[in-house]
Scaffold this motif. Structure first.
Motif, PDB file in Angstrom:
ATOM      1  N   ILE A  48      17.776 -28.672  -2.218  1.00 41.68           N
ATOM      2  CA  ILE A  48      17.805 -29.289  -0.887  1.00 41.68           C
ATOM      3  C   ILE A  48      17.534 -30.795  -0.973  1.00 41.68           C
ATOM      4  O   ILE A  48      18.378 -31.607  -0.594  1.00 41.68           O
ATOM      5  N   ILE A  49      16.361 -31.177  -1.474  1.00 39.13           N
ATOM      6  CA  ILE A  49      15.975 -32.593  -1.472  1.00 39.13           C
ATOM      7  C   ILE A  49      16.865 -33.409  -2.401  1.00 39.13           C
ATOM      8  O   ILE A  49      17.444 -34.422  -1.992  1.00 39.13           O
ATOM      9  N   PHE A  50      16.988 -33.005  -3.667  1.00 43.01           N
ATOM     10  CA  PHE A  50      17.791 -33.776  -4.616  1.00 43.01           C
ATOM     11  C   PHE A  50      19.243 -33.897  -4.152  1.00 43.01           C
ATOM     12  O   PHE A  50      19.805 -34.995  -4.128  1.00 43.01           O
ATOM     13  N   VAL A  51      19.844 -32.772  -3.774  1.00 41.84           N
ATOM     14  CA  VAL A  51      21.252 -32.799  -3.369  1.00 41.84           C
ATOM     15  C   VAL A  51      21.451 -33.680  -2.144  1.00 41.84           C
ATOM     16  O   VAL A  51      22.420 -34.454  -2.066  1.00 41.84           O
ATOM     17  N   SER A  52      20.552 -33.610  -1.169  1.00 37.49           N
ATOM     18  CA  SER A  52      20.663 -34.437   0.042  1.00 37.49           C
ATOM     19  C   SER A  52      20.585 -35.924  -0.290  1.00 37.49           C
ATOM     20  O   SER A  52      21.402 -36.719   0.181  1.00 37.49           O
ATOM     21  N   ILE A  53      19.597 -36.289  -1.096  1.00 39.27           N
ATOM     22  CA  ILE A  53      19.427 -37.704  -1.435  1.00 39.27           C
ATOM     23  C   ILE A  53      20.557 -38.169  -2.350  1.00 39.27           C
ATOM     24  O   ILE A  53      21.082 -39.277  -2.190  1.00 39.27           O
ATOM     25  N   GLU A  54      20.949 -37.340  -3.292  1.00 38.88           N
ATOM     26  CA  GLU A  54      22.042 -37.692  -4.203  1.00 38.88           C
ATOM     27  C   GLU A  54      23.327 -37.969  -3.424  1.00 38.88           C
ATOM     28  O   GLU A  54      24.046 -38.931  -3.718  1.00 38.88           O
ATOM     29  N   GLY A  55      23.608 -37.152  -2.418  1.00 37.35           N
ATOM     30  CA  GLY A  55      24.809 -37.331  -1.617  1.00 37.35           C
ATOM     31  C   GLY A  55      24.825 -38.631  -0.841  1.00 37.35           C
ATOM     32  O   GLY A  55      25.882 -39.220  -0.624  1.00 37.35           O
ATOM     33  N   ARG A  56      23.661 -39.099  -0.433  1.00 39.64           N
ATOM     34  CA  ARG A  56      23.581 -40.336   0.360  1.00 39.64           C
ATOM     35  C   ARG A  56      23.406 -41.593  -0.479  1.00 39.64           C
ATOM     36  O   ARG A  56      23.976 -42.632  -0.169  1.00 39.64           O
ATOM     37  N   PHE A  57      22.577 -41.505  -1.516  1.00 40.04           N
ATOM     38  CA  PHE A  57      22.177 -42.709  -2.240  1.00 40.04           C
ATOM     39  C   PHE A  57      22.535 -42.710  -3.727  1.00 40.04           C
ATOM     40  O   PHE A  57      22.236 -43.676  -4.419  1.00 40.04           O
ATOM     41  N   GLY A  58      23.089 -41.627  -4.224  1.00 38.05           N
ATOM     42  CA  GLY A  58      23.464 -41.567  -5.634  1.00 38.05           C
ATOM     43  C   GLY A  58      22.461 -40.783  -6.468  1.00 38.05           C
ATOM     44  O   GLY A  58      21.338 -40.512  -6.032  1.00 38.05           O
ATOM     45  N   PRO A  59      22.877 -40.427  -7.685  1.00 38.07           N
ATOM     46  CA  PRO A  59      22.039 -39.559  -8.523  1.00 38.07           C
ATOM     47  C   PRO A  59      20.718 -40.191  -8.970  1.00 38.07           C
ATOM     48  O   PRO A  59      19.697 -39.503  -9.007  1.00 38.07           O
ATOM     49  N   ALA A  60      20.709 -41.466  -9.310  1.00 37.93           N
ATOM     50  CA  ALA A  60      19.468 -42.086  -9.792  1.00 37.93           C
ATOM     51  C   ALA A  60      18.386 -42.058  -8.716  1.00 37.93           C
ATOM     52  O   ALA A  60      17.230 -41.716  -8.997  1.00 37.93           O
ATOM     53  N   VAL A  61      18.749 -42.389  -7.491  1.00 42.39           N
ATOM     54  CA  VAL A  61      17.781 -42.372  -6.388  1.00 42.39           C
ATOM     55  C   VAL A  61      17.370 -40.932  -6.088  1.00 42.39           C
ATOM     56  O   VAL A  61      16.190 -40.652  -5.845  1.00 42.39           O
ATOM     57  N   GLY A  62      18.317 -40.008  -6.137  1.00 39.66           N
ATOM     58  CA  GLY A  62      18.005 -38.600  -5.910  1.00 39.66           C
ATOM     59  C   GLY A  62      17.023 -38.064  -6.932  1.00 39.66           C
ATOM     60  O   GLY A  62      16.066 -37.363  -6.587  1.00 39.66           O
ATOM     61  N   ILE A  63      17.248 -38.412  -8.197  1.00 41.28           N
ATOM     62  CA  ILE A  63      16.336 -37.975  -9.263  1.00 41.28           C
ATOM     63  C   ILE A  63      14.957 -38.583  -9.059  1.00 41.28           C
ATOM     64  O   ILE A  63      13.941 -37.876  -9.129  1.00 41.28           O
ATOM     65  N   ALA A  64      14.909 -39.884  -8.782  1.00 41.37           N
ATOM     66  CA  ALA A  64      13.621 -40.570  -8.631  1.00 41.37           C
ATOM     67  C   ALA A  64      12.811 -40.022  -7.457  1.00 41.37           C
ATOM     68  O   ALA A  64      11.625 -39.694  -7.604  1.00 41.37           O
ATOM     69  N   ILE A  65      13.441 -39.900  -6.302  1.00 43.43           N
ATOM     70  CA  ILE A  65      12.703 -39.473  -5.111  1.00 43.43           C
ATOM     71  C   ILE A  65      12.315 -37.997  -5.185  1.00 43.43           C
ATOM     72  O   ILE A  65      11.163 -37.642  -4.905  1.00 43.43           O
ATOM     73  N   SER A  66      13.244 -37.136  -5.586  1.00 40.01           N
ATOM     74  CA  SER A  66      12.903 -35.700  -5.654  1.00 40.01           C
ATOM     75  C   SER A  66      11.826 -35.449  -6.703  1.00 40.01           C
ATOM     76  O   SER A  66      10.937 -34.611  -6.497  1.00 40.01           O
ATOM     77  N   SER A  67      11.848 -36.195  -7.805  1.00 40.38           N
ATOM     78  CA  SER A  67      10.825 -36.038  -8.850  1.00 40.38           C
ATOM     79  C   SER A  67       9.469 -36.553  -8.384  1.00 40.38           C
ATOM     80  O   SER A  67       8.440 -35.936  -8.665  1.00 40.38           O
ATOM     81  N   ALA A  68       9.478 -37.675  -7.671  1.00 40.56           N
ATOM     82  CA  ALA A  68       8.217 -38.223  -7.147  1.00 40.56           C
ATOM     83  C   ALA A  68       7.603 -37.275  -6.120  1.00 40.56           C
ATOM     84  O   ALA A  68       6.388 -37.047  -6.118  1.00 40.56           O
ATOM     85  N   LEU A  69       8.435 -36.700  -5.264  1.00 42.92           N
ATOM     86  CA  LEU A  69       7.922 -35.736  -4.281  1.00 42.92           C
ATOM     87  C   LEU A  69       7.397 -34.474  -4.970  1.00 42.92           C
ATOM     88  O   LEU A  69       6.377 -33.915  -4.566  1.00 42.92           O
ATOM     89  N   PHE A  70       8.099 -34.029  -6.004  1.00 38.88           N
ATOM     90  CA  PHE A  70       7.652 -32.866  -6.777  1.00 38.88           C
ATOM     91  C   PHE A  70       6.286 -33.147  -7.406  1.00 38.88           C
ATOM     92  O   PHE A  70       5.379 -32.315  -7.341  1.00 38.88           O
ATOM     93  N   ALA A  71       6.133 -34.335  -7.991  1.00 35.19           N
ATOM     94  CA  ALA A  71       4.841 -34.708  -8.588  1.00 35.19           C
ATOM     95  C   ALA A  71       3.749 -34.793  -7.529  1.00 35.19           C
ATOM     96  O   ALA A  71       2.630 -34.313  -7.737  1.00 35.19           O
ATOM     97  N   ALA A  72       4.077 -35.373  -6.374  1.00 36.65           N
ATOM     98  CA  ALA A  72       3.092 -35.478  -5.295  1.00 36.65           C
ATOM     99  C   ALA A  72       2.649 -34.102  -4.807  1.00 36.65           C
ATOM    100  O   ALA A  72       1.479 -33.900  -4.480  1.00 36.65           O
TER     101      ALA A  72
END
Length: 166
Positions: A48-72
């Motif tokens: 859900i999170i990675f795919v949504s962000i990846e679709g809007r902002f690209g894979p690098a941003v999707g990886i960074a944000i979904s990983s940061a949220l996962f860590a949080a």
């Protein structure tokens, strides 16, 4: 009532002694840790999170944000750094294969290792292991994971092959 509570938290040789009636609760919580939680978290953070962000902002941003949220989300466990590393690895694997089951299997395996170390009180022994040995074990497990992923790629869907060719 207070007597049974005292029995539940009584320690014997540094280990927690639980009455027999707690066994179903302990088994259920461990199954949740190894099965239900990895499924729920991987669906949420990768599907859900990675795919949504990846679709809007690209894979690098999707990886960074979904990983940061996962860590949080794992801040209360004291394993933020390892959760961040796992989050990045899982997002990269998911982007490359589009196979959520690989991520779920990796997450479940990691939780099983952590749970086993906790149950058998291996934490202090692992923490006392010299850093080069821990690094070598981590590298070996990582190489094994890469080998498993590559062997699974032969059976991936045509969509995952499309993603890899972009």
């Amino acid at each position: 009532m207070q007597e049974s509570a005292e029995q539940a938290i009584a320690a014997l040789d540094g280990r927690l002694v639980l009455p027999q009636e707690f066994l179903p609760w302990v088994v259920t919580s461990q199954l949740m840790l190894v099965i239900a939680i990895p499924i729920a978290e991987e669906l949420a953070f990768r599907r859900i999170i990675f795919v949504s962000i990846e679709g809007r902002f690209g894979p690098a941003v999707g990886i960074a944000i979904s990983s940061a949220l996962f860590a949080a989300a794992h801040a209360g466990t004291g394993r933020v750094a390892s959760a961040l590393i796992f989050g990045v690895a899982a997002a990269v694997v998911y982007r490359r294969t589009r196979n959520i089951w690989i991520c779920i299997a990796g997450h479940a395996s990691w939780n099983l290792i952590v749970m086993t170390a906790s149950v058998f009180d291996l934490g202090p022994r692992v923490a006392g292991t010299p850093y080069p040995i821990r690094l070598a074990v981590f590298a070996a497990v990582s190489l094994l994971a890469v080998a498993m992923i590559r062997s699974l790629e032969n059976g991936t869907t045509s969509r995952s092959k499309e993603v890899r060719t972009r």
